[in-house]
Design a protein around this motif. Structure first.
Motif, PDB file in Angstrom:
ATOM      1  N   UNK A   1       0.811  -1.219   0.000  1.00  0.00           N
ATOM      2  CA  UNK A   1       0.000   0.000   0.000  1.00  0.00           C
ATOM      3  C   UNK A   1       0.844   1.268   0.000  1.00  0.00           C
ATOM      4  N   UNK A   2       1.834   1.347   0.886  1.00  0.00           N
ATOM      5  CA  UNK A   2       2.618   2.571   1.027  1.00  0.00           C
ATOM      6  C   UNK A   2       3.383   2.938  -0.234  1.00  0.00           C
ATOM      7  N   UNK A   3       4.095   1.989  -0.803  1.00  0.00           N
ATOM      8  CA  UNK A   3       4.882   2.265  -2.009  1.00  0.00           C
ATOM      9  C   UNK A   3       3.988   2.546  -3.201  1.00  0.00           C
ATOM     10  N   UNK A   4       2.837   1.884  -3.262  1.00  0.00           N
ATOM     11  CA  UNK A   4       1.919   2.153  -4.363  1.00  0.00           C
ATOM     12  C   UNK A   4       1.413   3.591  -4.300  1.00  0.00           C
ATOM     13  N   UNK A   5       1.019   4.041  -3.114  1.00  0.00           N
ATOM     14  CA  UNK A   5       0.577   5.433  -2.948  1.00  0.00           C
ATOM     15  C   UNK A   5       1.685   6.388  -3.361  1.00  0.00           C
ATOM     16  N   UNK A   6       2.924   6.093  -2.946  1.00  0.00           N
ATOM     17  CA  UNK A   6       4.057   6.950  -3.290  1.00  0.00           C
ATOM     18  C   UNK A   6       4.226   7.055  -4.803  1.00  0.00           C
ATOM     19  N   UNK A   7       4.195   5.917  -5.490  1.00  0.00           N
ATOM     20  CA  UNK A   7       4.371   5.919  -6.947  1.00  0.00           C
ATOM     21  C   UNK A   7       3.240   6.694  -7.618  1.00  0.00           C
ATOM     22  N   UNK A   8       2.022   6.409  -7.236  1.00  0.00           N
ATOM     23  CA  UNK A   8       0.849   7.016  -7.875  1.00  0.00           C
ATOM     24  C   UNK A   8       0.822   8.523  -7.669  1.00  0.00           C
ATOM     25  N   UNK A   9       0.964   8.957  -6.427  1.00  0.00           N
ATOM     26  CA  UNK A   9       0.873  10.389  -6.113  1.00  0.00           C
ATOM     27  C   UNK A   9       2.075  11.139  -6.684  1.00  0.00           C
ATOM     28  N   UNK A  10       3.273  10.575  -6.558  1.00  0.00           N
ATOM     29  CA  UNK A  10       4.468  11.252  -7.052  1.00  0.00           C
ATOM     30  C   UNK A  10       4.406  11.440  -8.561  1.00  0.00           C
ATOM     31  N   UNK A  11       3.988  10.408  -9.286  1.00  0.00           N
ATOM     32  CA  UNK A  11       3.865  10.529 -10.740  1.00  0.00           C
ATOM     33  C   UNK A  11       2.817  11.578 -11.105  1.00  0.00           C
ATOM     34  N   UNK A  12       1.699  11.587 -10.386  1.00  0.00           N
ATOM     35  CA  UNK A  12       0.654  12.567 -10.663  1.00  0.00           C
ATOM     36  C   UNK A  12       1.102  13.987 -10.389  1.00  0.00           C
ATOM     37  N   UNK A  13       1.783  14.200  -9.263  1.00  0.00           N
ATOM     38  CA  UNK A  13       2.280  15.537  -8.926  1.00  0.00           C
ATOM     39  C   UNK A  13       3.355  15.974  -9.915  1.00  0.00           C
ATOM     40  N   UNK A  14       4.242  15.047 -10.291  1.00  0.00           N
ATOM     41  CA  UNK A  14       5.272  15.370 -11.277  1.00  0.00           C
ATOM     42  C   UNK A  14       4.643  15.810 -12.597  1.00  0.00           C
ATOM     43  N   UNK A  15       3.569  15.135 -13.005  1.00  0.00           N
ATOM     44  CA  UNK A  15       2.860  15.511 -14.228  1.00  0.00           C
ATOM     45  C   UNK A  15       2.277  16.914 -14.110  1.00  0.00           C
ATOM     46  N   UNK A  16       1.739  17.252 -12.933  1.00  0.00           N
ATOM     47  CA  UNK A  16       1.147  18.570 -12.742  1.00  0.00           C
ATOM     48  C   UNK A  16       2.212  19.658 -12.644  1.00  0.00           C
ATOM     49  N   UNK A  17       3.356  19.347 -12.047  1.00  0.00           N
ATOM     50  CA  UNK A  17       4.461  20.307 -12.008  1.00  0.00           C
ATOM     51  C   UNK A  17       4.945  20.593 -13.428  1.00  0.00           C
ATOM     52  N   UNK A  18       5.061  19.550 -14.245  1.00  0.00           N
ATOM     53  CA  UNK A  18       5.479  19.736 -15.631  1.00  0.00           C
ATOM     54  C   UNK A  18       4.462  20.571 -16.398  1.00  0.00           C
ATOM     55  N   UNK A  19       3.184  20.350 -16.108  1.00  0.00           N
ATOM     56  CA  UNK A  19       2.138  21.158 -16.741  1.00  0.00           C
ATOM     57  C   UNK A  19       2.294  22.622 -16.370  1.00  0.00           C
ATOM     58  N   UNK A  20       2.631  22.877 -15.122  1.00  0.00           N
ATOM     59  CA  UNK A  20       2.868  24.250 -14.675  1.00  0.00           C
ATOM     60  C   UNK A  20       4.047  24.875 -15.412  1.00  0.00           C
ATOM     61  N   UNK A  21       5.087  24.107 -15.631  1.00  0.00           N
ATOM     62  CA  UNK A  21       6.310  24.623 -16.242  1.00  0.00           C
ATOM     63  C   UNK A  21       6.176  24.826 -17.746  1.00  0.00           C
ATOM     64  N   UNK A  22       5.430  23.955 -18.415  1.00  0.00           N
ATOM     65  CA  UNK A  22       5.423  23.964 -19.877  1.00  0.00           C
ATOM     66  C   UNK A  22       4.147  24.520 -20.504  1.00  0.00           C
ATOM     67  N   UNK A  23       3.095  24.684 -19.719  1.00  0.00           N
ATOM     68  CA  UNK A  23       1.858  25.223 -20.259  1.00  0.00           C
ATOM     69  C   UNK A  23       1.664  26.665 -19.781  1.00  0.00           C
ATOM     70  N   UNK A  24       0.847  27.458 -20.483  1.00  0.00           N
ATOM     71  CA  UNK A  24       0.642  28.864 -20.093  1.00  0.00           C
ATOM     72  C   UNK A  24      -0.071  28.996 -18.756  1.00  0.00           C
ATOM     73  N   UNK A  25       0.013  30.181 -18.167  1.00  0.00           N
ATOM     74  CA  UNK A  25      -0.601  30.422 -16.859  1.00  0.00           C
ATOM     75  C   UNK A  25      -2.113  30.255 -16.899  1.00  0.00           C
ATOM     76  N   UNK A  26      -2.721  30.419 -18.036  1.00  0.00           N
ATOM     77  CA  UNK A  26      -4.176  30.283 -18.160  1.00  0.00           C
ATOM     78  C   UNK A  26      -4.622  28.836 -18.300  1.00  0.00           C
ATOM     79  N   UNK A  27      -3.681  27.905 -18.336  1.00  0.00           N
ATOM     80  CA  UNK A  27      -4.017  26.498 -18.573  1.00  0.00           C
ATOM     81  C   UNK A  27      -4.725  25.903 -17.357  1.00  0.00           C
TER      82      UNK A  27
END
Length: 242
Positions: free
Chosen positions: A94-120
């Motif tokens: 359970x613990x490692x699965x949560x870590x993988x799932x949440x970390x990948x999701x947050x990383x995707x959102x951080x990348x969206x912040x960096x590469x997409x416009x502020x209005x995205x």
């Protein structure tokens, strides 16, 4: 590995994290369509809005992972999680699965912040789910003993289809999909390439483990049927809700 044969109660007991995440998907979707709340209330407070994140609302890097923009969106992502999440929750715990799932999701959102416009503006679990695909790819590369040949071929095929569809479907957060996939793979590489070969626990009987073995004709046939079933479902969802 990806065929669900459990009863509903067994599924909840074997895969509590996947079950809770899907439950959150459904609850948030239902809240978003409640008649006594403004339709935009949930999205105004928790959707990924790059401008608001820059202004300090950092929880929006996490909350979009559990939100969806419509019935087809929540159905497709929840179905994908039910199909591909249980095997990893069983392998990792359970613990490692949560870590993988949440970390990948947050990383995707951080990348969206960096590469997409502020209005995205963005919502959806796709980045986290692609993180699961990335972790499966790391298993195939570094720990073949944890997955059979037939299942390895199946997950690679589905991952390739998912990446292709990312570029073909409209209104897709391409950055989130690709970075989620990469994040899952890198996390898997870090956990699995250790020379000490870390062990992973299995909560179900040993007969259900996903070890590496020569695939039988029955396994190959089952994998092919499952693959074509997934392709047909993807095509129908894409056609009906485009």
């Amino acid at each position: 590995m990806f065929t669900r044969t459990e009863s509903f109660k067994q599924f909840l007991r074997y895969y509590p994290v996947v079950s809770i995440i899907v439950f959150i998907h459904i609850v948030l979707y239902l809240i978003s369509i409640l008649p006594f709340l403004p339709n935009t209330w949930l999205f105004e407070h928790f959707a990924g809005v790059n401008l608001y994140i820059v202004e300090g609302e950092y929880w929006r890097l996490l909350t979009p992972i559990f939100m969806h923009s419509g019935f087809s969106h929540v159905l497709f992502n929840s179905f994908s999680l039910v199909l591909f999440g249980p095997a990893l929750e069983q392998i990792l715990g359970k613990g490692k699965f949560i870590f993988v799932y949440v970390t990948a999701g947050v990383a995707a959102n951080v990348a969206t912040l960096l590469f997409e416009p502020l209005t995205y503006i963005h919502v959806g679990a796709s980045g986290a789910i692609f993180g699961l695909f990335g972790f499966f790819a790391a298993i195939i590369m570094f720990r073949k003993d944890l997955i059979s040949y037939a299942n390895a071929q199946l997950i690679l095929t589905i991952t390739i289809i998912g990446v292709i569809m990312t570029f073909l479907q409209p209104n897709i957060n391409v950055v989130a999909h690709l970075i989620g996939l990469l994040a899952g793979f890198l996390i898997g590489a870090g956990l699995l390439s250790n020379k000490k070969r870390p062990t992973f626990s299995f909560n179900r009987p040993s007969s259900n483990r996903f070890g590496n073995h020569r695939p039988s004709l029955k396994e190959i046939a089952l994998s092919k049927r499952l693959l074509w079933g997934i392709i047909i479902i993807l095509a129908l969802v894409g056609f009906l809700f485009r």
